[in-house]
Design an enzyme around this catalytic site. Sequence first.
Site, PDB file in Angstrom:
ATOM      1  N   CYS A  80       0.863  -1.177   0.000  1.00 33.48           N
ATOM      2  CA  CYS A  80       0.000   0.000   0.000  1.00 33.48           C
ATOM      3  C   CYS A  80       0.903   1.232   0.000  1.00 33.48           C
ATOM      4  CB  CYS A  80      -0.859  -0.039   1.269  1.00 33.48           C
ATOM      5  SG  CYS A  80      -1.880   1.421   1.523  1.00 33.48           S
ATOM      6  N   THR A  92      -0.001   4.359   0.434  1.00 28.95           N
ATOM      7  CA  THR A  92      -0.375   5.312   1.476  1.00 28.95           C
ATOM      8  C   THR A  92       0.259   4.908   2.802  1.00 28.95           C
ATOM      9  OG1 THR A  92      -2.484   5.588   0.325  1.00 28.95           O
ATOM     10  CG2 THR A  92      -2.346   6.445   2.569  1.00 28.95           C
ATOM     11  N   CYS A 133      -0.546   3.973  -6.282  1.00 32.57           N
ATOM     12  CA  CYS A 133      -1.574   3.438  -5.383  1.00 32.57           C
ATOM     13  C   CYS A 133      -1.843   2.029  -5.878  1.00 32.57           C
ATOM     14  CB  CYS A 133      -2.847   4.282  -5.446  1.00 32.57           C
ATOM     15  SG  CYS A 133      -4.234   3.540  -4.541  1.00 32.57           S
ATOM     16  N   THR A 134      -1.799   1.065  -4.976  1.00 35.66           N
ATOM     17  CA  THR A 134      -1.908  -0.325  -5.441  1.00 35.66           C
ATOM     18  C   THR A 134      -3.308  -0.658  -5.963  1.00 35.66           C
ATOM     19  OG1 THR A 134      -2.268  -1.037  -3.150  1.00 35.66           O
ATOM     20  CG2 THR A 134      -0.032  -1.222  -4.035  1.00 35.66           C
ATOM     21  N   HIS A 135      -4.261   0.220  -5.709  1.00 39.88           N
ATOM     22  CA  HIS A 135      -5.579   0.012  -6.316  1.00 39.88           C
ATOM     23  C   HIS A 135      -5.580   0.363  -7.815  1.00 39.88           C
ATOM     24  CE1 HIS A 135      -6.927  -0.070  -2.156  1.00 39.88           C
ATOM     25  NE2 HIS A 135      -8.137  -0.415  -2.545  1.00 39.88           N
TER      26      HIS A 135
HETATM   27  N1  DGL Z   1      -4.032   0.930  -2.110  1.00 41.95           N
HETATM   28  C1  DGL Z   1      -3.516   1.896  -1.242  1.00 41.95           C
HETATM   29  C2  DGL Z   1      -2.381   2.676  -1.814  1.00 41.95           C
HETATM   30  O1  DGL Z   1      -1.546   2.085  -2.467  1.00 41.95           O
HETATM   31  C3  DGL Z   1      -4.476   2.707  -0.407  1.00 41.95           C
HETATM   32  C4  DGL Z   1      -5.728   3.199  -0.979  1.00 41.95           C
HETATM   33  C5  DGL Z   1      -6.614   3.736   0.119  1.00 41.95           C
HETATM   34  O2  DGL Z   1      -6.920   2.969   1.046  1.00 41.95           O
HETATM   35  O3  DGL Z   1      -6.962   4.922   0.051  1.00 41.95           O
HETATM   36  O4  DGL Z   1      -2.244   3.853  -1.583  1.00 41.95           O
END
Ligand code: DGL
Length: 294
Positions: free
Chosen positions: A69, A71, A202-204
Amino acid sequence: MIGVFDSGLGGLTVLRTLANRFPDVSFCYLGDHANVPYGNRPSEMIVELSRRGVEALFHRGARLVLLGCNTATAVAARRLQQNWLPGSGWVGYNLLGIVAPTVEAATQTPWAVTAPQYPQKFNSELVAVFGTTRTITSGVYREEIRKRCPRVEVLQQICANLAGAIEDEASHNELDGLVREGVTALVKQARGALPDRAILGCTHFPLVEDLFRAHLPPTTRMLSQPNIVADSLEDYLARRPHYLGGFHPQPRNLTMLTTGDAGEISSRARIFWADVPHFVSVEIGVGPETSTGA
Ligand code: DGL
């Protein structure tokens, strides 16, 4: 066994790459769905939630935890590594983030090297970074890239609602609109210049990589964070094999944990990773850790 922690489903983009890259290694994944998204939360809360997640994975037997993640990495990794872990009693355990390998790949410079190196392969490029509010306001990508490559221009763009919309399974149109909005704002910052490379920080966001691809100029190359992280972990484990332990069960275990509803998360996760194992619900950080069923 290696732990992978994320606020929700985003870390699956990293885990599925790691699971393919290391077919004999067992992984335990924890998604903090009770608190997702992290990206707009106060920093102190992100540090505490990340600490709880890491500790839950340590309790489950992971001697090495990867914060899958950006963040959590941007806000909490260094603080946990320096201020919490050494006095925590978890001797022989470690945690890693995913910003360092991404910066290494973007700068072609090892993380340990913090001064400019010449000649630099990418020394005059324009690099775009997309991330959550907290990742971008931390400034970590700009700071760490420019430390090593001062002539690189780093433009950062907050995509505040995109991770949440991905978690909420927003419609294709809604996701497309959010990505377009982020790319348009970045192109405006660039004042006509075209980004040479883009980091989806962001991994999403790899889950909507096709939308970024469609809206970014065709000449912009995208850095694939899951592959970069897998390359880096491979190198790290080659030098520190003790984190893998001596025994590799056959078949290896992929344990999926969530602080949310296991049934709901399992079906949502399949949209992103068809073969993802079923999740188990856990409660963490409120008294003794408990499993609340599959
Ligand atoms: N997937 C996460 C990232 O890489 C966090 C996204 C979130 O929870 O806001 O930042």
